[in-house]
Design an enzyme around this catalytic site. Structure first.
Site, PDB file in Angstrom:
ATOM      1  N   ARG A  54      39.270   6.441  32.619  1.00 11.45           N
ATOM      2  CA  ARG A  54      37.842   6.498  32.250  1.00 11.45           C
ATOM      3  C   ARG A  54      36.953   5.639  33.136  1.00 11.45           C
ATOM      4  O   ARG A  54      35.902   6.089  33.589  1.00 11.45           O
ATOM      5  CB  ARG A  54      37.634   6.015  30.793  1.00 11.45           C
ATOM      6  N   THR A  55      37.336   4.398  33.319  1.00 11.21           N
ATOM      7  CA  THR A  55      36.415   3.477  33.990  1.00 11.21           C
ATOM      8  C   THR A  55      36.178   3.925  35.425  1.00 11.21           C
ATOM      9  O   THR A  55      35.035   4.033  35.881  1.00 11.21           O
ATOM     10  CB  THR A  55      36.977   2.043  33.951  1.00 11.21           C
ATOM     11  N   ARG A  91      38.683  -3.554  39.524  1.00  8.03           N
ATOM     12  CA  ARG A  91      39.613  -3.775  38.394  1.00  8.03           C
ATOM     13  C   ARG A  91      40.816  -4.504  38.952  1.00  8.03           C
ATOM     14  O   ARG A  91      41.403  -4.088  39.957  1.00  8.03           O
ATOM     15  CB  ARG A  91      40.048  -2.472  37.734  1.00  8.03           C
ATOM     16  N   HIS A 139      35.622  -6.988  30.021  1.00  3.23           N
ATOM     17  CA  HIS A 139      35.381  -5.594  30.421  1.00  3.23           C
ATOM     18  C   HIS A 139      33.938  -5.283  30.012  1.00  3.23           C
ATOM     19  O   HIS A 139      33.694  -4.521  29.086  1.00  3.23           O
ATOM     20  CB  HIS A 139      36.395  -4.689  29.712  1.00  3.23           C
TER      21      HIS A 139
HETATM   22  N1   CP Z   1      38.599   2.122  28.454  1.00  2.00           N
HETATM   23  C1   CP Z   1      39.190   1.947  29.652  1.00  2.00           C
HETATM   24  O1   CP Z   1      39.024   0.915  30.321  1.00  2.00           O
HETATM   25  O2   CP Z   1      39.951   3.012  30.042  1.00  2.00           O
HETATM   26  P1   CP Z   1      40.710   3.110  31.437  1.00  2.00           P
HETATM   27  O3   CP Z   1      41.760   2.024  31.460  1.00  2.00           O
HETATM   28  O4   CP Z   1      41.292   4.502  31.475  1.00  2.00           O
HETATM   29  O5   CP Z   1      39.691   2.883  32.527  1.00  2.00           O
END
Ligand code: CP
Length: 307
Positions: free
Chosen positions: A59-60, A109, A137
């Site tokens: 997602r991020t 990240r 986050h």
């Molecule tokens: N919510 C979130 O950080 O999802 P991802 O780890 O898939 O980016």
């Protein structure tokens, strides 16, 4: 009317004033038609976002990439260390120096808490923390607040149950500081060994945020507006035996939500903590929450990448 946003980097939600949060949530509303492809935007034509993902993400990363492209810009970067010179021993500092030669902002990240702050102090382009180990986050927090506000109407007077891995979960470590800016009541539902760290609870007391500590799920969700589920994160446990003790501890099922109007949120990915039969209920908000990452991240990128 809130007129300006003055942060140069997005590192921790604790750097935000309430007016900064409200500014981004208002701007995100304006971004929704662009995020849905109903309008075309050229605000960031010619600008490049550099994504540096040392940890997995769906997602991020993809919502940041979508956000930049919806704003008219483009994206370079990597989604794993493999295939980059990190494999040859290049350190984070040097890799960030190089990306900063090519791009107009960095989204990072990393598995080390503090990594994004460190990089923001050592490059001359804006840096966004997309999750730093068990640290923070902040962009997830903003999309979480945006989801609560757009679904419920406002953030004041909410009762929120936050469930699961509160010890290692960076999403909830960020979220609670933002919630403390509003008049909310929080129930922290976790096994004793995964409760919210004491230093964060201390901070919440100093911020006059009302909270309670709970260990059971089903008798604590009838009177709340939001049930915020989180995954118990196997990868953060130093000892696999400790993970085995708490694995599968909380599981929300459709039958548990009969006559309950609370919205169910989750930063995702889920493992087993929300049954698939919840997906068809009007309570289920986690996929819409993931979409909201696009307009919220558009608002952030628009604010920090100068024309
Ligand atoms: N919510 C979130 O950080 O999802 P991802 O780890 O898939 O980016």
């Amino acid at each position: 009317m809130i007129m300006s946003f003055n942060l140069e980097n997005i590192i921790s939600i604790r750097d935000f004033k309430k007016s900064d949060v409200d500014y981004i949530l208002d701007l995100a509303d304006e971004m929704v038609p662009i995020a849905k492809s109903q309008q075309v935007c050229h605000k960031k034509d010619g600008k490049l976002l550099g994504v540096m993902f040392y940890e997995p993400s769906t997602r991020t990363r993809l919502s940041f990439e979508t956000a930049m492209k919806r704003l008219g810009g483009d994206v370079i970067g990597f989604n794993q260390k493999q295939g980059t010179s990190v494999e040859k021993g290049e350190v984070l500092y040097d890799t960030a120096q190089i990306i900063s030669q090519y791009a107009d902002a960095i989204v990072l990240r990393h598995d080390m808490a503090g990594a994004a702050r460190f990089i923001s102090q050592n490059v001359d382009i804006p840096v966004v923390n997309a999750g730093d180990g068990p640290g923070q986050h902040p962009t997830q927090t903003l999309l979480d607040l945006y989801t609560m506000k757009s679904e419920i109407g406002e953030l004041n007077n909410l009762k929120i149950a936050i469930v699961g891995d509160l010890k290692y979960g960076r999403t909830v470590h960020s979220l609670v500081y933002a919630l403390a800016m509003y008049n909310v009541e929080i129930k922290f539902i976790a096994p004793d060994e995964l409760q919210m760290p004491p230093e964060i609870l201390d901070d919440l007391r100093k911020l006059n945020c009302k909270y309670s500590i709970e260990t059971t799920l089903l008798d604590n969700i009838d009177d709340v507006d939001v049930i915020y589920m989180t995954r118990i994160q196997k990868e953060r446990f130093p000892d696999p035996k400790e993970y085995a003790k708490v694995k599968g501890k909380y599981r929300l099922k459709a039958a548990n939500l009969k006559d309950n109007d609370a919205i169910v949120m989750h930063p995702l990915p889920r493992v087993d903590e929300i049954n698939f039969d919840v997906d068809k209920l009007k309570n289920a908000m986690y996929f819409k929450q993931a979409f909201n990452g696009v307009p919220v991240r558009m608002a952030l990128l628009d604010s920090i990448i100068k024309d």
